[in-house]
Design an enzyme around this catalytic site. Structure first.
Site, PDB file in Angstrom:
ATOM      1  N   SER A  64       0.761  -1.504   0.159  1.00 17.86           N
ATOM      2  CA  SER A  64      -0.506  -0.166  -0.394  1.00 17.86           C
ATOM      3  C   SER A  64       0.573   1.132   0.009  1.00 17.86           C
ATOM      4  O   SER A  64       0.303   2.299  -0.483  1.00 17.86           O
ATOM      5  CB  SER A  64      -1.194  -0.512   1.142  1.00 17.86           C
ATOM      6  OG  SER A  64      -1.997  -0.530   0.991  1.00 17.86           O
ATOM      7  N   LYS A  67       0.640   3.158  -2.980  1.00 13.74           N
ATOM      8  CA  LYS A  67      -1.350   4.537  -3.382  1.00 13.74           C
ATOM      9  C   LYS A  67      -0.877   5.792  -3.549  1.00 13.74           C
ATOM     10  O   LYS A  67      -1.245   6.065  -4.473  1.00 13.74           O
ATOM     11  CB  LYS A  67      -1.957   3.825  -2.171  1.00 13.74           C
ATOM     12  CG  LYS A  67      -2.076   2.036  -2.632  1.00 13.74           C
ATOM     13  CD  LYS A  67      -3.421   1.942  -1.506  1.00 13.74           C
ATOM     14  CE  LYS A  67      -4.163   0.383  -1.379  1.00 13.74           C
ATOM     15  NZ  LYS A  67      -4.343   0.167  -0.321  1.00 13.74           N
ATOM     16  N   TYR A 242      -4.357   3.132   7.811  1.00 13.00           N
ATOM     17  CA  TYR A 242      -5.501   2.334   7.817  1.00 13.00           C
ATOM     18  C   TYR A 242      -6.733   3.288   8.651  1.00 13.00           C
ATOM     19  O   TYR A 242      -7.126   3.701   8.868  1.00 13.00           O
ATOM     20  CB  TYR A 242      -5.302   1.237   8.055  1.00 13.00           C
ATOM     21  CG  TYR A 242      -4.286   0.007   7.988  1.00 13.00           C
ATOM     22  CD1 TYR A 242      -5.167   0.143   5.784  1.00 13.00           C
ATOM     23  CD2 TYR A 242      -3.063   0.000   7.733  1.00 13.00           C
ATOM     24  CE1 TYR A 242      -3.785  -0.490   5.037  1.00 13.00           C
ATOM     25  CE2 TYR A 242      -1.639  -0.771   6.519  1.00 13.00           C
ATOM     26  CZ  TYR A 242      -2.426  -1.094   5.073  1.00 13.00           C
ATOM     27  OH  TYR A 242      -1.942  -1.710   4.251  1.00 13.00           O
ATOM     28  N   VAL A 260       1.419  -3.861   3.739  1.00 11.72           N
ATOM     29  CA  VAL A 260       0.920  -4.918   4.700  1.00 11.72           C
ATOM     30  C   VAL A 260       2.529  -5.230   4.507  1.00 11.72           C
ATOM     31  O   VAL A 260       2.481  -6.441   5.715  1.00 11.72           O
ATOM     32  CB  VAL A 260       0.194  -6.185   4.023  1.00 11.72           C
ATOM     33  CG1 VAL A 260      -1.597  -5.772   4.490  1.00 11.72           C
ATOM     34  CG2 VAL A 260      -0.247  -5.857   2.518  1.00 11.72           C
TER      35      VAL A 260
END
Ligand code: GLU
Length: 419
Positions: A64, A67, A242, A260
Site C-alpha cells: 500500500s 498508493k 488504515y 501490509v
C-alpha cells in the site's frame, strides 16, 4: 566528527528490536514467508542526505505504500477534478479492502484498495495500452525513488492468485462507470505496483520527494507539481494509516502510509522523508515496530506536524530610526501570511512623510507568494505616502517576485484566491 544523527537512528532501531508483537501478513502467500526479525529505518533530508540504520538494504514490496504515488501520478496526469470524479478524499472508517463507496458510487479515498485500483487506471492517459500503463507507473515511481525500481515477480504472481476481492472491487467501480479501461487490467496493474521492490532508503527518498513539494532530493528533478504533493500529503494525513489514522495523527503527527509487507512511509513537509520497515503487523495492519519507531522519532525530534511553529513576532527584528527621519525595518524568517501581516503593521506605523525607509531582507530565507504580494503592496504604499524606500536584498528575495508595481494592488485579491 561523526554527526550524532547516525547514533540517534541506531538508538531508535535498538529500542524497538526486542518488540515481537504482531503477526506477519498471511493473506498473500509470498508475504507470509517474510523474515519477521527484519527492522530498518532511513531518513532523507531536503538536500538528499540519507541516514540509515538496521536492515536498510533489505528489499520488500511496497504494497500500500505505492498508493500515494500512483495517486500522485493520476493527479498529475489527469488533474484534480477528473480524479475526484472517481475517488473522493474522505476517510472510510473501514478496512482497506472493503467496498467503501460514497453515495455517488465514488471510492471513498485513494489509500484503500477500491480507490487505489481506480487511481491506478487514471495514471497516464486514455490512449495507453495496459502494458504502457504498467511501464508508466513503474517509471513514475522510479522517479520518486531516484533509481530504477523493479517488480518482485514472485510476490506479484502470488497476490494475483489470491486477488479475487481486488478484482471484484475493480469490477464494482466499472459497474459504477468510474473505472477507466478493463477491471482485469486495473487489478493487475495495481497488484504489480504493490509488488514493486524498495528498501527503507528508497522509501525515505520517495517520502522526501513528496515533502519537498515534488522535487526528488537526489536527482533534483521535479516529479510532480507542488499542488499534487500537497494533495497527496493531505490524503495521507487523513487516510494513510488504515483504520488508526486519527490515533496516528494525534500521536505521531507525520503524514504517512503503511503497507501490509511492513513498510511505513513518512513525509514531513519541508523537513524529512522517512522509511521504516518491520514485517509484524498490529490489528490494523500497521507494522508494530514501524509505529513504535515513528512514535519515538516524532517525540524525540519534535516532528509532529501540529507542533506550534516559531511565533510570527520573530519575523520583525530590531527596528531603529534616527531623528533625521531614517527608518530601518529588519525582517527575518519566512515571510508567510502571518509574518508579512506583522511586517505590514510596522510599515503602517510610519506616518506619511519624506523619510528614508530601509527594509532589510538579508535574513529572509524565502518569501512565499502570499508574503511577496503583501510585502510588495506594503512597499508600494510606503512610496505612495512620500517615502523613499530602500531595499537591502542581497539574496534577491524580493527581486524574484517583483513585478510591475501598479498591477499588484489589483491582483492582491485574485492572487490570494489561488495560493
Ligand atoms: N496488495 C495489497 C492488497 O491489495 C496491499 C494491501 C495493503 O498494503 O494495505 O491487498
Amino acid at each position: 566528527m561523526r554527526t550524532p544523527v547516525f547514533d540517534l537512528l541506531d538508538q531508535l532501531v535498538d529500542s524497538c528490536q526486542d518488540n515481537r508483537d504482531g503477526q506477519v501478513a498471511q493473506y498473500i502467500p509470498e508475504l507470509a514467508d517474510a523474515d519477521p526479525e527484519k527492522l530498518a529505518l532511513a531518513l532523507c533530508t531536503p538536500d538528499g542526505r540519507v541516514y540509515t540504520s538496521g536492515d536498510a538494504e533489505h528489499e520488500f514490496t511496497m504494497q500500500s505504500i505505492s498508493k500515494p504515488f500512483t495517486y500522485a501520478l493520476a493527479l498529475r496526469d489527469r488533474g484534480l477534478d477528473r480524479v475526484l470524479q472517481s475517488v473522493d478524499v474522505e476517510p472510510s472508517g473501514n478496512a482497506f479492502n472493503e467496498i467503501s463507496l460514497d453515495s455517488r458510487g465514488r471510492a471513498k479515498n485513494p489509500m484503500i484498495n477500491i480507490g487505489a485500483i481506480t487511481t491506478y487506471a487514471l495514471a497516464g492517459d486514455d490512449d495507453m495500452t495496459a502494458g504502457d500503463r504498467l511501464e508508466h507507473v513503474l517509471d513514475g515511481l522510479s522517479q520518486f525513488a531516484g533509481r530504477e525500481l523493479s517488480v518482485a515477480e514472485d510476490v506479484y504472481q502470488s497476490e494475483l492468485s489470491t486477488g479475487w476481492r481486488n478484482l471484484a472491487l475493480a469490477a464494482l467501480m466499472k459497474g459504477n462507470d468510474l473505472l477507466v479501461g478493463e477491471p482485469q487490467d486495473a487489478m493487475h496493474g495495481y497488484t504489480r505496483a504493490c509488488a514493486i521492490n524498495v528498501d527503507a532508503r528508497d522509501v525515505a527518498v520517495m517520502g522526501m520527494t513528496l515533502a519537498t513539494g515534488g522535487v526528488n532530493p537526489l536527482t533534483k528533478k521535479r516529479v510532480i507539481p507542488q499542488w499534487v504533493a500537497r494533495q497527496v500529503l493531505s490524503v495521507m494525513t487523513t487516510c494513510g494509516m488504515y483504520d488508526s489514522a486519527g490515533d496516528w495523527l494525534s500521536r505521531v503527527g507525520i503524514p504517512a502510509k503503511s503497507g501490509v509487507s511492513g513498510g511505513v512511509l513518512g513525509a514531513l513537509p519541508g523537513q524529512v522523508g522517512i522509511g521504516a520497515f518491520s514485517p509484524r503487523l498490529d490489528r490494523f495492519g500497521n507494522s508494530v515496530r514501524g509505529v513504535k519507531i515513528y512514535e519515538r522519532l516524532s517525540h524525540q525530534l519534535g516532528l509532529h506536524i501540529m507542533n506550534t511553529p516559531a511565533p510570527s513576532i520573530e519575523a520583525v527584528g530590531q527596528r531603529s530610526h534616527t531623528s533625521d527621519g531614517y527608518r530601518l525595518i529588519d525582517l527575518q524568517g519566512r515571510l508567510t501570511f502571518a509574518t508579512a501581516e506583522m511586517a505590514l503593521r510596522h510599515f503602517q506605523a510610519i506616518p506619511p512623510g519624506r523619510d528614508d525607509v530601509v527594509v532589510d531582507f538579508s535574513l529572509v530565507p524565502a518569501i512565499p507568494r502570499v508574503g511577496a504580494i503583501m510585502i510588495l503592496e506594503g512597499l508600494r504604499r510606503l512610496r505612495a505616502d512620500g517615502h523613499a524606500v530602500i531595499l537591502v536584498d542581497p539574496h534577491g528575495r524580493v527581486e524574484q517576485h517583483e513585478e510591475a508595481d501598479e498591477t499588484i494592488a489589483t491582483r492582491i485579491v485574485d492572487a490570494l484566491d489561488d495560493v
